[in-house]
Design a protein around this motif. Structure first.
Motif, short mmCIF file in Angstrom:
data_model
loop_
_atom_site.label_atom_id
_atom_site.label_comp_id
_atom_site.label_asym_id
_atom_site.label_seq_id
_atom_site.Cartn_x
_atom_site.Cartn_y
_atom_site.Cartn_z
N LYS A 1 -5.21 12.52 29.88
CA LYS A 1 -6.07 12.08 30.99
C LYS A 1 -5.25 11.43 32.10
O LYS A 1 -5.48 11.66 33.28
N TYR A 2 -4.26 10.63 31.71
CA TYR A 2 -3.43 9.96 32.72
C TYR A 2 -2.59 10.97 33.50
O TYR A 2 -2.44 10.86 34.71
N LYS B 1 -3.26 14.32 33.86
CA LYS B 1 -4.09 15.26 34.60
C LYS B 1 -4.83 14.60 35.77
O LYS B 1 -5.13 15.26 36.77
N LYS B 2 -5.13 13.32 35.65
CA LYS B 2 -5.80 12.61 36.75
C LYS B 2 -4.82 12.14 37.81
O LYS B 2 -5.22 11.52 38.80
N ASP C 1 -0.08 16.12 38.43
CA ASP C 1 -1.44 16.39 37.95
C ASP C 1 -1.47 17.18 36.65
O ASP C 1 -2.27 18.11 36.47
#
Length: 216
Positions: A103-104, A106-107, A185
């Motif tokens: 999540k870190y 990709k965000k 990303d």
């Protein structure tokens, strides 16, 4: 999260909590315990204690969060193991903040740190290469791009890079063709030692459990 929680998982947390408690005893500075799951790592081997183990050979080197859940309770292998981890830690009433590397990445929450790694690329290589064996030096890079065709986490040497565009170029390990990959990303992750350093900087970490694997 490459497998089910075990006593070693418990020790990694409890030993850190011991240091946290000792620090609280001698200081009024507030502390926070972060447990971050390396769930974007490529699957290197298949755990023995999952059902239908042989079916997962096809997923070798894919990120753990891009692999089906062998227990069919979550969206991915990584998410299942994360849930098992949190449930396991909650049994001991640990006060922690859980983070997912996937999540870190990709965000874009690690984009700044990754860009700094690219800025310091040669300095990092100068530190890392002398610590590696001759064969590993030939393929080492702090960056592990996600293959745009297979989705696998690649360990390939970098041919060149562009700091302004934040891209790297490398030869595809199968076709040999030149691939251009953005670093941002979630399209690339960092090798573990560089990954640790980047996270310490980006998350404001002051202490991580000591061990021979972390000493260097």
């Amino acid at each position: 999260p490459s497998g089910l929680p075990h006593i070693g998982t418990f020790c990694e947390v409890v030993r850190t909590v011991m240091v946290q408690n000792a620090f609280r005893a001698i200081s009024d500075i507030p502390t926070k315990l972060i447990c971050i799951s390396d769930d974007m790592d490529g699957m290197r081997s298949i755990p023995d204690n999952i059902p239908n183990k042989e079916e997962f050979i096809q997923y070798i080197d894919l990120p753990l969060t891009n692999i089906p859940d062998p227990f069919n309770t979550h969206d991915s292998f990584g998410e299942h193991m994360n849930a098992r981890l949190c449930s396991f830690l909650n049994q001991f009433a640990f006060d922690y903040k859980f983070l997912s590397a996937t999540k870190y990445y990709k965000k874009g929450l690690f984009n700044k740190g990754i860009t700094k790694v690219l800025l310091k690329y040669q300095e990092i290589m100068d530190i890392m290469l002398p610590t590696l064996g001759e064969e590993r030096r030939k393929t080492y890079s702090p960056f592990m791009p996600i293959c745009p065709s297979t989705g696998k986490v690649l360990q390939v040497p970098i041919v060149d890079y562009n700091l302004e565009k934040q891209i790297i170029r490398y030869h595809h390990p199968v076709t040999g063709g030149m691939i251009e990959n953005t670093l941002l990303d979630g399209q690339c992750k960092l090798q573990w030692k560089v990954d640790f350093g980047m996270r310490w900087a980006e998350l404001g970490v002051d202490f991580e459990m000591y061990g021979k694997d972390h000493l260097a």
